[in-house]
Scaffold this active site. Sequence first.
Site, short mmCIF file in Angstrom:
data_model
loop_
_atom_site.label_atom_id
_atom_site.label_comp_id
_atom_site.label_asym_id
_atom_site.label_seq_id
_atom_site.Cartn_x
_atom_site.Cartn_y
_atom_site.Cartn_z
N CYS A 1 63.15 41.83 -29.41
CA CYS A 1 63.95 42.18 -28.54
C CYS A 1 64.75 40.90 -27.78
O CYS A 1 63.82 40.36 -27.24
CB CYS A 1 63.03 43.21 -27.80
SG CYS A 1 63.31 43.16 -25.61
N ASP B 1 61.98 74.42 -31.91
CA ASP B 1 63.30 73.58 -31.59
C ASP B 1 64.29 72.63 -32.67
O ASP B 1 63.57 71.84 -33.53
CB ASP B 1 63.44 72.77 -30.81
CG ASP B 1 64.59 72.16 -29.98
OD1 ASP B 1 65.38 71.51 -30.69
OD2 ASP B 1 64.51 71.02 -28.77
#
Length: 412
Positions: free
Chosen positions: A217, A338
């Site tokens: 990061c 889903d």
Amino acid sequence: MAGNSDPLTPRAKLAVTAGKAVAAASRAAGRGSGSVIGGRVALKLDPDLLARLAQHLDVTLVSATNGKTTTTRLIAEALKAAGPVVSNALGANMPAGITSALAGGAEAKFGVIEVDEKYLVGVAQATDPKCIALLNLSRDQLDRAAETRMLAENWREGLSGSKAVIVANADDPLVVWAASSSPNVLWVAAGQMWKDDAWSCPSCGGVMQRPGDDWFCGECGFRRPTPSWALSGDHVLDPHGSAWPIHLQLPGRANKANAASSAAVAAVFGVPPQVALERMYQVQAVAGRYDVVQFEGRDLRLLLAKNPAGWLETFSLIDPPPTPVILSVNARGADGTDTSWLWDVDYTRLTGHPICVIGDRKLDLAVRLEVANQQFQVCDNLDQAVQLCPPGRIEVIANYTAFQDLRRRVGN
């Protein structure tokens, strides 16, 4: 109970006996293995039964979105070199199924337990594991699974300060963040083909940088830890830098990664990598996965893929075109209802393969394949799809309940 100075209480013994009786009745009625219903009954009679059954075992827990069942099987095979093993080999990975499995392990020394991601923390608290293997986290069962970072946070908080040795995949930022709260972590460079659930930093929300196989990061400095074990081609590198060859009957890069993590776990229990990896060769199929079965004059290889990460890995191991591919998708309770995840799968990887589509949600899949410019035929059932394919090998890829349907149809 063998080797146990604190035998099961009368209540616990009654719970085990009742659970086994209910499981046997369920099997006799043709309703499956009975392990889940048997475990539920046993836990009703003694809510602390899981902890009691685990107290004489050196326990390893295995959790991930993909690869839990196979890795559990590989670790169990490796640890048999050091003593008797009890395991939930058929994949019943919630507390009831785990309780049922351990109830059959009175003589065992080791417990190797696959655990559903959402139940990992509770099972870890009950079983006091010596080792926990964390392989990967990605989107799955979108209608009822927490967003992946929330799952990682649950692991991070629940495993904080755990006495267990955590064997964790250094290449999955979500797993690294989850494991980093533990004082004793063995990092394994097991790789990560699917990266689409880890582009934002789980620690601060910043954008992840991913040069080559590295990641970090740029905003908070959270970064890939230095691994002590690594998958390198067809070898496992141990912490001393020695390379041990992987010989598996299971196909694909993902299973080599599972073997690397399994070798690291085995070493925690004193089983050397060479011994562990040699024993893993015994595993040919796992609950029907990777089995090749004869059906209607063809050789069907049965492959389970439940979510985008799993489908991506599976596409990488199928035979090249023009090998026919049958795809089957359901959306029942155990699959998640889903099916929007189908749009996250790169079906252009199937270009050149004749494709047949079956399953409850075959039309959802057909729309997705049409958008991906694939040549396919929609079929009513497996028999019709197989008859459209020439004699020889067919790759059959299915999600969870569709896979169970296939196994019943081909008598596997």
